[in-house]
Scaffold this motif. Structure first.
Motif, PDB file in Angstrom:
ATOM      1  N   CYS A 105       0.825  -1.210   0.000  1.00 28.26           N
ATOM      2  CA  CYS A 105       0.000   0.000   0.000  1.00 28.26           C
ATOM      3  C   CYS A 105       0.860   1.262   0.000  1.00 28.26           C
ATOM      4  O   CYS A 105       0.348   2.362  -0.242  1.00 28.26           O
ATOM      5  N   GLU A 146       0.590   3.769  16.250  1.00 30.31           N
ATOM      6  CA  GLU A 146      -0.858   3.837  16.020  1.00 30.31           C
ATOM      7  C   GLU A 146      -1.196   3.888  14.533  1.00 30.31           C
ATOM      8  O   GLU A 146      -2.366   3.729  14.160  1.00 30.31           O
ATOM      9  N   TRP A 147      -0.214   4.116  13.671  1.00 30.63           N
ATOM     10  CA  TRP A 147      -0.449   4.064  12.224  1.00 30.63           C
ATOM     11  C   TRP A 147      -0.557   2.623  11.721  1.00 30.63           C
ATOM     12  O   TRP A 147      -0.841   2.393  10.542  1.00 30.63           O
ATOM     13  N   THR A 178      -1.823  -1.586  12.287  1.00 29.91           N
ATOM     14  CA  THR A 178      -2.651  -2.599  12.937  1.00 29.91           C
ATOM     15  C   THR A 178      -1.879  -3.909  12.913  1.00 29.91           C
ATOM     16  O   THR A 178      -1.434  -4.353  11.845  1.00 29.91           O
ATOM     17  N   GLU A 231      -1.665   2.673   7.804  1.00 33.26           N
ATOM     18  CA  GLU A 231      -2.318   3.920   7.380  1.00 33.26           C
ATOM     19  C   GLU A 231      -1.358   4.680   6.460  1.00 33.26           C
ATOM     20  O   GLU A 231      -0.600   5.535   6.892  1.00 33.26           O
ATOM     21  N   ARG A 232      -1.399   4.365   5.199  1.00 33.47           N
ATOM     22  CA  ARG A 232      -0.422   4.834   4.221  1.00 33.47           C
ATOM     23  C   ARG A 232      -0.228   6.346   4.226  1.00 33.47           C
ATOM     24  O   ARG A 232       0.893   6.854   4.223  1.00 33.47           O
ATOM     25  N   ASP A 233      -1.313   7.113   4.208  1.00 33.71           N
ATOM     26  CA  ASP A 233      -1.209   8.560   4.043  1.00 33.71           C
ATOM     27  C   ASP A 233      -0.511   9.234   5.213  1.00 33.71           C
ATOM     28  O   ASP A 233       0.192  10.232   5.029  1.00 33.71           O
ATOM     29  N   HIS A 234      -0.672   8.702   6.414  1.00 29.68           N
ATOM     30  CA  HIS A 234      -0.006   9.295   7.577  1.00 29.68           C
ATOM     31  C   HIS A 234       1.515   9.258   7.401  1.00 29.68           C
ATOM     32  O   HIS A 234       2.213  10.229   7.716  1.00 29.68           O
TER      33      HIS A 234
END
Length: 320
Positions: free
Chosen positions: A215, A268-269, A271, A302-305
């Motif tokens: 991703c 937290e980015w 899982t 969370e790719r965008d972070h």
């Protein structure tokens, strides 16, 4: 001096090592096949641009070979792991040159000249010696970001099994359990080293490539749009991007290796789940045995972070 007798962690010890605190500075080393692609350079730079969080103490040049992809599949054609290691060593220093002048750059060490696979003994390279010494002397968890064939890390584990008391290995390797195969570059290059990570009993977080880390896609136009005419580092990546292997017209390129740095910056980015340490079959597919010790596996990112923070840091690199 500690002996090299087998050391075993209990569940509480392993979970404590795998825990990444939300705050504070972390002691980190990176093991990287830096010259093979563009993502290693970016991962190293990103780590260096976060000194408030990452105390990057050393970088180890990992061996790589990419001859099985064929001529023209990469910006360089390497069929000797010693050559790949030396190219990676030189590229690490080149990344340093693109940064604004700064004190306390991490030490850089030559790694293995041969793979552990088909070898009778682990190679005691400068990188391996440093990892063993640094882990044994660390007052806190030493995070080992392995973003290539894990030869150096595996050699250290075989020569000094006691270092598992001090380290948390975060390895980008293999594919997700649901992917159609496990034919992944880092794992395939040194199968014996890859198996060593899972058999050592060390605290280990696995970031699978296809099915999870893929991703982390960008493209040449996107990188050039954000990086060109910004910082020396940004200009370098904008120039390097078209020379690295890309799939083809209108395709995107995965910047795999930044995931290991991102996990330390903000867990937290990600899982994750805990599973028994994996087994690598002769056909390279995963097998499972619930009697084995626990490791952590990343399931979603969370790719965008990650990219938002990364791009901003590289754009402003000359201000750091």
């Amino acid at each position: 001096m500690k002996t090299t007798t087998q050391v075993k962690l209990n569940l509480a010890q392993r979970m404590a090592l795998m825990h990444i605190p939300a705050d504070g500075k972390l002691s980190v080393v990176i093991d990287s096949d830096t010259y093979n692609e563009i993502d290693d350079q970016i991962a190293i730079a990103w780590a260096l641009l976060h000194p408030e969080r990452i105390d990057l103490q050393a970088i180890y040049a990992a061996p790589f070979t990419n001859h099985f992809f064929g001529e023209g599949a990469s910006h360089t054609y390497v069929d000797d792991p010693a050559i790949g290691m030396q190219l990676s060593y030189d590229e690490i220093l080149r990344v340093f040159e693109k940064l604004s002048p700064r004190d306390n750059l991490p030490a850089v060490f030559h790694g293995a000249t041969r793979y552990l696979t088909n070898s009778d003994t682990p190679e005691r390279s400068p990188a391996v010696n440093d990892l063993i010494e640094r882990a044994r002397n660390s007052a806190e968890t030493l995070y080992v970001l392995a973003i290539g064939a894990p030869t150096n890390v595996a050699c250290a584990l075989q020569l000094a099994p006691d270092i598992i008391e001090k380290i948390h290995i975060i390895w980008l390797g293999g594919n997700s359990f649901d992917w159609k195969d496990n034919q992944e570059f880092n794992l395939m290059q040194d199968i014996a080293a890859s198996r060593t990570l899972f058999d050592s009993g060390a605290a280990l977080t696995l970031i699978p490539c296809f099915g999870v880390a893929n991703c982390m896609a960008t493209s040449v136009p996107e990188m050039q749009h954000y990086f060109a005419n910004t910082s020396r580092l940004g200009n370098y990546f904008a120039e390097l991007a078209p020379r690295c292997p890309w799939i083809g017209f209108a395709s995107r390129k995965v910047i795999w290796d930044i995931t290991t740095v991102g996990l330390l910056l903000n867990p937290e980015w990600f899982t994750c789940q805990f599973v028994p340490a994996l087994l690598i079959n002769d056909n390279l597919n995963w097998s499972f045995d619930n009697r084995r010790h626990v490791i952590e596996v990343v399931k979603f990112i969370e790719r965008d972070h990650l990219f938002k923070d990364l791009f901003r840091k590289i754009i402003d690199a000359d201000k750091e």
